[in-house]
Design an enzyme around this catalytic site. Sequence first.
Site, PDB file in Angstrom:
ATOM      1  N   TYR A  49       0.857  -1.186   0.000  1.00  0.00           N
ATOM      2  CA  TYR A  49       0.000   0.000   0.000  1.00  0.00           C
ATOM      3  C   TYR A  49       0.891   1.232   0.000  1.00  0.00           C
ATOM      4  CZ  TYR A  49      -4.377   2.509   0.520  1.00  0.00           C
ATOM      5  OH  TYR A  49      -5.444   3.334   0.309  1.00  0.00           O
ATOM      6  N   LYS A 104     -20.746 -19.979  -9.457  1.00  0.00           N
ATOM      7  CA  LYS A 104     -20.033 -19.906 -10.738  1.00  0.00           C
ATOM      8  C   LYS A 104     -18.615 -19.390 -10.523  1.00  0.00           C
ATOM      9  CE  LYS A 104     -20.841 -20.333 -15.252  1.00  0.00           C
ATOM     10  NZ  LYS A 104     -21.657 -21.345 -15.910  1.00  0.00           N
TER      11      LYS A 104
END
Length: 401
Positions: A49, A104
């Site tokens: 970060y 899915k």
Amino acid sequence: MSTETIAPIDNTAAEALTEQEIFASHEGGKLSITSTVPLDNKRDLSIAYTPGVAQVSRAIHADPELAKTHTWAQRLVAVVSDGTAVLGLGNIGASASLPVMEGKSALFKAFGELDSIPLVLNTTDVDEIVETLVRLRPSFGAVNLEDVSAPRCFELEEKLIEALDCPVMHDDQHGTAVVVLAALTGAAKVTGRELEGLRVVVSGAGAAGIAVAEILLTAGVKDVVLLDSRGAISAERADIAADPTSKKAEMAQRSNPRGITGGPGEALLGADVFVGVSSSKLDEEHLKLMNHSSIVFALSNPDPEVLPDVAARYAAVVATGRSDFPNQINNVLAFPGIFRGALDAGARRITPAMKLAAARAIAELAEENLSADYIVPSPLDPRVAPAVTAAVAAAAAEDAV
């Protein structure tokens, strides 16, 4: 909550499921995001970060192509639905479709090693869905359309393919079609036939049925008859002639070369193959009309058009969409490898050649042990996704899309 059991037709083939275990497995959702980098100390934080991440952002700003290698977007599939045609449940809405889209995404990860994110949209307006995905395009590398009702699904897929510079595929159409072609390739060999000479009847002229008919015609099958609730699709039918721009009208020009009229009885007389992708039931008497050593794919889930034990009285090869019978025609054989191959190749489109390559790869895996009860490999066969990936990537390179 009750503990009512949901049993398969053949209890010896799979254990009965209970509501308790089903709901427990879905509690909190089936997906989570994990970091691929360590975050154990300040140095880790500074790299992953701020301040380190700013250098990567500056570099992508200067060269947007770096986003493909330094973010997850190029490996991320958006699984998109509006909840209008979910499994056999119909139009149940976006929120109710989310467990299916999560599933899915789980399959993409397990079988294709691809990250994906479910996006369910509270709109059924095609243009609104297109606009939404165009705006989100920097966040993903491909779009898997799922459980969108026909005929809107055709328009939506076509518009997204034009609007987005990345692979787009409606799996209910093309994933189904690819696996049907692979299975039919094996079934034809088992029964001593050639694909080109088959007489095929496809029951259901929605998303899956039209895609199945299209891929079979592309693969060289000459005689395909599509059935909807009114009977055989033909250019002479008044409702089709009245809407010449529809998908059914397009298919009427390409299919039914013998001009069959009427319903299943007329279409199945002398047919070699029945492919069911609708909720319509098939009468046992109609099976008697088919040619000797016929092939029956009863793919509606969870209730096939005809029970396999009934079909087996007349057919040499029987397949369903269920895991508790031999020859399961399951989209998971196709879509993870198709998307992985397209993304590996950097393709902007999923082309007919790539779908044919996927079908061939699946069919070839079954050849060594080909039999009436084994015309496609198991969805759990670890060879499938890599084989489909390689075949699709090679086809994409040849297509240069």
